[in-house]
Design a protein around this motif. Structure first.
Motif, PDB file in Angstrom:
ATOM      1  N   VAL A  51       0.837  -1.199   0.000  1.00  0.00           N
ATOM      2  CA  VAL A  51       0.000   0.000   0.000  1.00  0.00           C
ATOM      3  C   VAL A  51       0.876   1.255   0.000  1.00  0.00           C
ATOM      4  CG1 VAL A  51      -1.779   1.283   1.267  1.00  0.00           C
ATOM      5  CG2 VAL A  51      -1.849  -1.222   1.204  1.00  0.00           C
ATOM      6  N   THR A  52       0.487   2.219  -0.806  1.00  0.00           N
ATOM      7  CA  THR A  52       1.211   3.483  -0.888  1.00  0.00           C
ATOM      8  C   THR A  52       0.528   4.523  -0.010  1.00  0.00           C
ATOM      9  OG1 THR A  52       1.850   2.997  -3.157  1.00  0.00           O
ATOM     10  CG2 THR A  52       1.986   5.293  -2.456  1.00  0.00           C
ATOM     11  N   ALA A  53       1.341   5.232   0.746  1.00  0.00           N
ATOM     12  CA  ALA A  53       0.843   6.335   1.570  1.00  0.00           C
ATOM     13  C   ALA A  53       1.429   7.634   1.023  1.00  0.00           C
ATOM     14  CB  ALA A  53       1.239   6.137   3.031  1.00  0.00           C
ATOM     15  N   THR A  54       0.641   8.691   1.063  1.00  0.00           N
ATOM     16  CA  THR A  54       1.039   9.994   0.543  1.00  0.00           C
ATOM     17  C   THR A  54       1.405  10.914   1.700  1.00  0.00           C
ATOM     18  OG1 THR A  54      -0.514   9.702  -1.276  1.00  0.00           O
ATOM     19  CG2 THR A  54       0.248  11.945  -0.855  1.00  0.00           C
ATOM     20  N   TYR A  55       2.503  11.652   1.542  1.00  0.00           N
ATOM     21  CA  TYR A  55       2.921  12.598   2.573  1.00  0.00           C
ATOM     22  C   TYR A  55       1.951  13.774   2.599  1.00  0.00           C
ATOM     23  CZ  TYR A  55       5.658  15.938   5.226  1.00  0.00           C
ATOM     24  OH  TYR A  55       6.067  16.838   6.162  1.00  0.00           O
ATOM     25  N   LYS A  56       1.494  14.130   3.811  1.00  0.00           N
ATOM     26  CA  LYS A  56       0.583  15.260   3.988  1.00  0.00           C
ATOM     27  C   LYS A  56       1.067  16.081   5.174  1.00  0.00           C
ATOM     28  CE  LYS A  56      -3.408  12.842   2.143  1.00  0.00           C
ATOM     29  NZ  LYS A  56      -4.802  12.497   2.329  1.00  0.00           N
ATOM     30  N   GLU A  57       1.022  17.392   5.024  1.00  0.00           N
ATOM     31  CA  GLU A  57       1.439  18.263   6.119  1.00  0.00           C
ATOM     32  C   GLU A  57       0.547  19.499   6.150  1.00  0.00           C
ATOM     33  OE1 GLU A  57       5.403  20.535   7.884  1.00  0.00           O
ATOM     34  OE2 GLU A  57       5.564  19.363   6.045  1.00  0.00           O
ATOM     35  N   THR A  58       0.021  19.782   7.339  1.00  0.00           N
ATOM     36  CA  THR A  58      -0.746  21.001   7.583  1.00  0.00           C
ATOM     37  C   THR A  58      -0.267  21.550   8.926  1.00  0.00           C
ATOM     38  OG1 THR A  58      -2.545  20.004   8.873  1.00  0.00           O
ATOM     39  CG2 THR A  58      -2.772  19.944   6.464  1.00  0.00           C
ATOM     40  N   ASP A  59      -0.946  22.579   9.412  1.00  0.00           N
ATOM     41  CA  ASP A  59      -0.604  23.099  10.740  1.00  0.00           C
ATOM     42  C   ASP A  59      -1.010  22.116  11.835  1.00  0.00           C
ATOM     43  OD1 ASP A  59      -3.305  23.475  10.231  1.00  0.00           O
ATOM     44  OD2 ASP A  59      -3.431  25.320  11.393  1.00  0.00           O
ATOM     45  N   LEU A  60      -1.847  21.135  11.524  1.00  0.00           N
ATOM     46  CA  LEU A  60      -2.331  20.163  12.504  1.00  0.00           C
ATOM     47  C   LEU A  60      -1.539  18.853  12.494  1.00  0.00           C
ATOM     48  CD1 LEU A  60      -4.557  19.460  14.599  1.00  0.00           C
ATOM     49  CD2 LEU A  60      -5.937  18.632  12.698  1.00  0.00           C
ATOM     50  N   PHE A  61      -1.061  18.428  11.330  1.00  0.00           N
ATOM     51  CA  PHE A  61      -0.405  17.131  11.266  1.00  0.00           C
ATOM     52  C   PHE A  61       0.718  17.105  10.234  1.00  0.00           C
ATOM     53  CE2 PHE A  61      -4.230  16.911   8.596  1.00  0.00           C
ATOM     54  CZ  PHE A  61      -3.675  16.616   7.361  1.00  0.00           C
ATOM     55  N   LYS A  62       1.571  16.116  10.403  1.00  0.00           N
ATOM     56  CA  LYS A  62       2.657  15.796   9.481  1.00  0.00           C
ATOM     57  C   LYS A  62       2.698  14.274   9.454  1.00  0.00           C
ATOM     58  CE  LYS A  62       7.559  16.994   9.157  1.00  0.00           C
ATOM     59  NZ  LYS A  62       8.576  17.712   9.921  1.00  0.00           N
ATOM     60  N   VAL A  63       2.248  13.686   8.339  1.00  0.00           N
ATOM     61  CA  VAL A  63       1.961  12.257   8.333  1.00  0.00           C
ATOM     62  C   VAL A  63       1.995  11.704   6.914  1.00  0.00           C
ATOM     63  CG1 VAL A  63      -0.528  12.658   8.126  1.00  0.00           C
ATOM     64  CG2 VAL A  63       0.273  10.577   9.199  1.00  0.00           C
ATOM     65  N   PHE A  64       2.231  10.417   6.806  1.00  0.00           N
ATOM     66  CA  PHE A  64       1.985   9.692   5.565  1.00  0.00           C
ATOM     67  C   PHE A  64       0.632   9.027   5.740  1.00  0.00           C
ATOM     68  CE2 PHE A  64       6.529  10.165   5.511  1.00  0.00           C
ATOM     69  CZ  PHE A  64       6.826  10.362   4.176  1.00  0.00           C
ATOM     70  N   GLN A  65      -0.256   9.172   4.740  1.00  0.00           N
ATOM     71  CA  GLN A  65      -1.616   8.663   4.896  1.00  0.00           C
ATOM     72  C   GLN A  65      -2.074   7.953   3.633  1.00  0.00           C
ATOM     73  OE1 GLN A  65      -5.035  11.467   5.058  1.00  0.00           O
ATOM     74  NE2 GLN A  65      -5.381  10.564   7.079  1.00  0.00           N
ATOM     75  N   THR A  66      -2.778   6.840   3.834  1.00  0.00           N
ATOM     76  CA  THR A  66      -3.401   6.149   2.706  1.00  0.00           C
ATOM     77  C   THR A  66      -4.717   6.841   2.384  1.00  0.00           C
ATOM     78  OG1 THR A  66      -4.730   4.630   4.040  1.00  0.00           O
ATOM     79  CG2 THR A  66      -2.462   3.944   3.500  1.00  0.00           C
ATOM     80  N   GLY A  67      -5.298   6.475   1.287  1.00  0.00           N
ATOM     81  CA  GLY A  67      -6.657   6.903   1.006  1.00  0.00           C
ATOM     82  C   GLY A  67      -7.613   6.147   1.911  1.00  0.00           C
ATOM     83  N   ASP A  68      -8.879   6.489   1.830  1.00  0.00           N
ATOM     84  CA  ASP A  68      -9.893   5.805   2.623  1.00  0.00           C
ATOM     85  C   ASP A  68      -9.914   4.335   2.228  1.00  0.00           C
ATOM     86  OD1 ASP A  68     -12.270   4.798   3.791  1.00  0.00           O
ATOM     87  OD2 ASP A  68     -13.205   6.765   3.694  1.00  0.00           O
ATOM     88  N   LEU A  69      -9.838   3.452   3.201  1.00  0.00           N
ATOM     89  CA  LEU A  69      -9.803   2.016   2.918  1.00  0.00           C
ATOM     90  C   LEU A  69     -11.106   1.512   2.309  1.00  0.00           C
ATOM     91  CD1 LEU A  69      -7.790   0.589   5.941  1.00  0.00           C
ATOM     92  CD2 LEU A  69      -6.970   1.348   3.701  1.00  0.00           C
ATOM     93  N   ALA A  70     -12.165   2.311   2.354  1.00  0.00           N
ATOM     94  CA  ALA A  70     -13.409   1.922   1.693  1.00  0.00           C
ATOM     95  C   ALA A  70     -13.192   1.794   0.190  1.00  0.00           C
ATOM     96  CB  ALA A  70     -14.507   2.947   1.963  1.00  0.00           C
ATOM     97  N   ASN A  71     -12.221   2.534  -0.328  1.00  0.00           N
ATOM     98  CA  ASN A  71     -11.979   2.573  -1.769  1.00  0.00           C
ATOM     99  C   ASN A  71     -10.732   1.807  -2.187  1.00  0.00           C
ATOM    100  OD1 ASN A  71     -14.164   4.415  -1.954  1.00  0.00           O
ATOM    101  ND2 ASN A  71     -12.784   6.036  -1.282  1.00  0.00           N
ATOM    102  N   ILE A  72     -10.167   1.015  -1.312  1.00  0.00           N
ATOM    103  CA  ILE A  72      -8.871   0.404  -1.620  1.00  0.00           C
ATOM    104  C   ILE A  72      -8.949  -0.610  -2.754  1.00  0.00           C
ATOM    105  CG2 ILE A  72      -8.893  -1.476   0.073  1.00  0.00           C
ATOM    106  CD1 ILE A  72      -5.878  -0.468   0.587  1.00  0.00           C
ATOM    107  N   GLU A  73     -10.057  -1.286  -2.906  1.00  0.00           N
ATOM    108  CA  GLU A  73     -10.160  -2.219  -4.031  1.00  0.00           C
ATOM    109  C   GLU A  73     -10.095  -1.465  -5.353  1.00  0.00           C
ATOM    110  OE1 GLU A  73     -12.669  -4.690  -1.021  1.00  0.00           O
ATOM    111  OE2 GLU A  73     -12.519  -2.583  -1.475  1.00  0.00           O
ATOM    112  N   ALA A  74     -10.769  -0.322  -5.437  1.00  0.00           N
ATOM    113  CA  ALA A  74     -10.727   0.471  -6.664  1.00  0.00           C
ATOM    114  C   ALA A  74      -9.315   1.006  -6.913  1.00  0.00           C
ATOM    115  CB  ALA A  74     -11.718   1.625  -6.578  1.00  0.00           C
ATOM    116  N   ALA A  75      -8.633   1.434  -5.855  1.00  0.00           N
ATOM    117  CA  ALA A  75      -7.287   1.983  -6.003  1.00  0.00           C
ATOM    118  C   ALA A  75      -6.258   0.904  -6.298  1.00  0.00           C
ATOM    119  CB  ALA A  75      -6.901   2.750  -4.734  1.00  0.00           C
ATOM    120  N   ALA A  76      -6.397  -0.260  -5.681  1.00  0.00           N
ATOM    121  CA  ALA A  76      -5.407  -1.334  -5.838  1.00  0.00           C
ATOM    122  C   ALA A  76      -5.718  -2.252  -7.011  1.00  0.00           C
ATOM    123  CB  ALA A  76      -5.313  -2.149  -4.551  1.00  0.00           C
TER     124      ALA A  76
END
Length: 188
Positions: free
Chosen positions: A49-74
């Motif tokens: 699974v690929t996670a995308t780097y995201k950074e805002t004033d609230l968080f700094k994280v690598f995050q996947t998309g919503d797992l509800a859609n993982i079959e479509a993405a994968a």
């Protein structure tokens, strides 16, 4: 989900402990999922699974998309490549899990979404999620499923503990440090 989980929680007084927890109702549940399935899900996340780097004033994280859609993405091979991850996700989406959470938190099952938001966050060195109120109009319960390496001791210095602060501005805090990859935290 373990078959006897609801009975174990009832016998252990989990709902009473949840309601009495301070500064906000919360609980730490262990043994919710089969440890072997969680290990396999963790490995699938690392290798498939690929996670995308995201950074805002609230968080700094690598995050996947919503797992509800993982079959479509994968793609069509998702069920073959991610059986354990999908089993954990499907358990979280199950009516049994919703009923368990509703009972634990003292809410009606109808107040819980049939498919809760479900993504994976990876916090590397310097990664963080700052203090926030978690108020979202459709969210009644928040949960965290820790998938740490079960073969490495998780020390306080590693970070990642859930900290709950009261709203009176008095600095009241409850620190719920996770020490096992199978711990689930729920809060209302």
């Amino acid at each position: 989900l373990r078959a006897s989980l609801a009975d174990d929680l009832a016998l252990g007084g989990a709902a009473d402990a949840f309601a009495a927890a301070q500064p906000w109702p919360h609980a730490q549940l262990r043994g919710v999922f089969d440890v072997a399935v969680l290990r396999a899900a963790r490995e699938e996340l690392i290798t498939e699974v690929t996670a995308t780097y995201k950074e805002t004033d609230l968080f700094k994280v690598f995050q996947t998309g919503d797992l509800a859609n993982i079959e479509a993405a994968a793609g069509a091979a998702a069920r073959e490549k991610l059986p354990a991850l999908l089993a954990v996700r499907d358990a979280i989406y199950s009516a049994e899990f919703r009923a368990l959470v509703a009972t634990l938190c003292g809410v009606r099952d109808a107040e819980l979404l049939p498919r809760p938001d479900c993504s994976v966050n990876v916090y590397g060195p310097g990664g963080h999620l700052l203090c926030h109120d978690d108020v979202i109009s459709t969210r009644r319960v928040s949960y965290i499923l820790y998938l740490t390496d079960p073969d490495e001791a998780w020390e306080e210095a590693d970070g990642g503990a859930l900290e709950l602060y009261g709203d009176a501005g008095d600095g009241e805090r409850n620190r719920s440090g996770a020490r096992e990859g199978e711990g689930v935290r729920c809060a209302c």
